[in-house]
Design a protein around this motif. Structure first.
Motif, PDB file in Angstrom:
ATOM      1  N   LYS A 103      26.369   2.190 -24.539  1.00 18.51           N
ATOM      2  CA  LYS A 103      25.792   2.669 -23.275  1.00 18.51           C
ATOM      3  C   LYS A 103      24.358   3.126 -23.487  1.00 18.51           C
ATOM      4  N   ASP A 106      22.213   0.001 -23.909  1.00 21.36           N
ATOM      5  CA  ASP A 106      21.963  -0.637 -22.612  1.00 21.36           C
ATOM      6  C   ASP A 106      20.899   0.124 -21.831  1.00 21.36           C
ATOM      7  N   LYS A 124      31.336  -6.105 -22.606  1.00 23.04           N
ATOM      8  CA  LYS A 124      31.840  -5.008 -21.780  1.00 23.04           C
ATOM      9  C   LYS A 124      33.118  -4.457 -22.379  1.00 23.04           C
ATOM     10  N   GLU A 137      36.285  -6.796 -22.602  1.00 25.79           N
ATOM     11  CA  GLU A 137      36.378  -7.980 -21.761  1.00 25.79           C
ATOM     12  C   GLU A 137      36.777  -9.186 -22.605  1.00 25.79           C
TER      13      GLU A 137
END
Length: 400
Positions: A103, A106, A124, A137
Motif C-alpha cells: 500500500k 502504491d 491485489k 487475486e
C-alpha cells in the motif's frame, strides 16, 4: 500458479476451517448480499514448495449488482520439516508486504504520477487476518501463467522481469529517502529467512549428488575445489554486507515467482509474487538469483551483458520519477564492483536450485514429510546440459 496447474479436488467444503473463516470475512468486506463459492485445491507441479494452494471463486450480488472475485490462497503446511527456513517468518514477511508495504509502494508511485507501464506491478491482495495464509487475486483467471521451471526463460520475459526488479529495488531507496524512520524500523531490520546451519550443509551435499552426475571428469575435478567454500561464500554474500549499498531484496526472484501475460506470442506484462524471503541485502543478489537458475549457457552468452545494462538503465529511469539520481543512489561503478565480487553466488544458486527445478512433475518433494537436507528428486535429463553450461561459464570467467 504455474502454467501446468492441476485441480486436485473441488467443491464447497474442502477448505480447512481457518481458511473458510477468512473467506467469510472477505465476503463480508466485499459487501456481498448473497453469494456462492467454488473452491479448488491445486498443484503447481513443483512451482511452490512452502504451502498448500487453493483457488476460490466467489459469485454473488452486491449493492452494485452482480460481482465475481477470484482468489488464490497459499496456506502454510502444518508441521513442515524445513530446518533451513524460518517458516513462520516467511509468512509474516509476505503478510507484511501485502498488508502494509504494498500500500505504501502504491501510494509512492501514485504521488509520483508514474505511468502504469512504468510502475512496479503489485498483485491485489485481500486482508483476511490470517497469519498462516496469503489471499490474493487469482491472476490465472486473467490469463497470467508462468514459464515452466525447466525451460529457459524467453528473452522478452527476462527483459520485463529485470525492469521490474530494478523498480522493486528503486522503491526501497525511495522509501528510505521519503520515510527514513519507517525504513529504519521495518526494512533495515529484515534478516534472511534462510538459516545457514547443519541442515543447510546437508542440503548442499544432497544437491551435489545430482549435479555431480551431469559433469565430465575434468569439470568434476575443477568444481571439487570450489564445493567446500559454498556455505561460507553464501554467508559472506547474503549476510556480511559491510561497505555495500543495500536495499530490500526479494530473495526468491526466479521465473516461477513471476507471472506473465501474453498477447499472442508477445509477453505484455509480468507481476511478481512470493515475498516470503524478503531481506535487507545487496540488490545484485536478486539479479544473480534470477539469471543463473533460469537461463542456459547460450542465453547468457547472447543476453547477459544486455540484461545487466538494462537493469541499471531501468533503475535510473525509475528513480528520475522521484527526482533521484541513480549515480548518487547506486553508482554504476559500485554496481559493477558488487557484481564481480558476488558473481560466484550465481554459480551456487544454479547448483543448488537446478536439481529441484528440473524435478519431474510426479516426483516433487513433499516438505510436509521431508526436509531439504534429505529430499530425493528425479531430475529430467535436460538438466545435464544446464549444469555443464553453468560450470563452463564460471570456468571461462575465472571463478573456477
Amino acid at each position: 500458479m504455474e502454467s501446468s496447474i492441476t485441480v486436485l479436488s473441488s467443491g464447497d467444503n474442502i477448505l480447512p476451517p481457518p481458511l473458510q473463516a477468512s473467506i467469510d470475512k472477505i465476503v463480508e468486506k466485499e459487501g456481498y448480499i448473497s453469494h456462492k463459492t467454488t473452491n479448488r485445491s491445486i498443484s503447481t507441479s513443483g512451482g511452490n514448495l512452502l504451502g498448500r494452494l487453493y483457488e476460490v471463486d466467489i459469485k454473488g450480488t452486491t449493492a452494485n449488482g452482480d460481482e465475481e472475485i477470484n482468489i488464490f490462497i497459499k496456506n502454510k503446511i502444518d508441521n513442515m520439516q524445513v530446518g533451513i527456513f524460518d517458516i513462520a517468518e516467511c509468512y509474516r514477511l509476505e503478510t507484511f508486504f501485502y498488508g502494509d508495504l504494498s500500500k505504501l509502494y502504491d501510494d509512492l508511485q501514485n504521488k509520483a504520477t508514474i505511468p502504469v507501464e512504468e510502475r512496479y506491478n503489485i498483485v491485489k491482495s485481500y486482508d483476511a487476518i490470517n497469519p498462516n495464509a496469503i489471499f490474493m487475486e487469482n491472476l490465472g483467471k486473467k490469463g497470467f501463467t508462468t514459464v515452466h521451471r525447466t525451460e529457459v526463460v524467453p528473452l522478452k520475459f527476462a527483459q520485463i522481469s529485470v525492469q521490474q526488479l530494478a523498480r522493486f529495488h528503486g522503491l526501497s531507496w525511495v522509501l528510505e529517502k521519503l520515510h527514513p524512520e519507517y525504513f529504519a524500523k521495518k526494512i533495515k531490520s529484515l534478516k534472511p529467512t534462510i538459516i545457514f546451519n547443519d541442515d543447510y550443509q546437508k542440503f548442499i551435499d544432497n544437491m551435489d549428488i545430482y549435479t555431480d552426475k551431469c559433469l565430465d571428469s575434468e569439470q568434476k575435478v575443477i568444481l571439487y575445489k570450489f564445493k567446500p567454500h559454498i556455505m561460507d561464500t553464501l554467508k559472506k554474500n547474503v549476510i556480511e554486507n559491510a561497505g555495500s549499498r543495500l536495499c530490500l531484496c526479494h530473495g526468491d526472484y526466479r521465473a516461477n515467482n513471476i507471472l506473465m501475460k501474453t498477447d499472442g506470442d508477445s509477453i505484455t506484462e509480468v507481476k511478481v509474487v512470493d515475498y516470503q524471503m524478503l531481506y535487507y541485502g545487496c540488490p545484485v543478489m536478486d539479479f544473480m538469483y534470477f539469471i543463473f537458475p533460469c537461463t542456459d549457457q547460450d542465453f547468457r552468452r547472447k543476453h547477459l551483458d544486455d540484461l545487466k545494462n538494462l537493469y541499471y538503465k531501468s533503475l535510473g529511469k525509475f528513480l528520475k520519477y522521484f527526482n533521484m539520481d541513480v549515480e548518487s543512489v547506486y553508482p554504476r561503478r559500485e554496481f559493477e564492483t558488487e557484481y564481480k565480487k558476488r558473481l560466484d553466488t550465481g554459480l551456487i544458486y544454479g547448483l543448488l536450485l537446478t536439481p529441484i527445478l528440473f524435478t519431474k512433475d510426479d516426483d516433487v518433494p513433499d516438505l510436509a514429510k521431508d526436509d531439504f537436507g534429505s529430499i530425493s528428486v528425479t531430475p529430467d535429463q535436460k538438466m545435464d546440459d544446464r549444469i555443464r553450461g553453468l560450470v563452463g561459464d564460471f570456468q571461462k570467467w575465472g571463478i573456477l
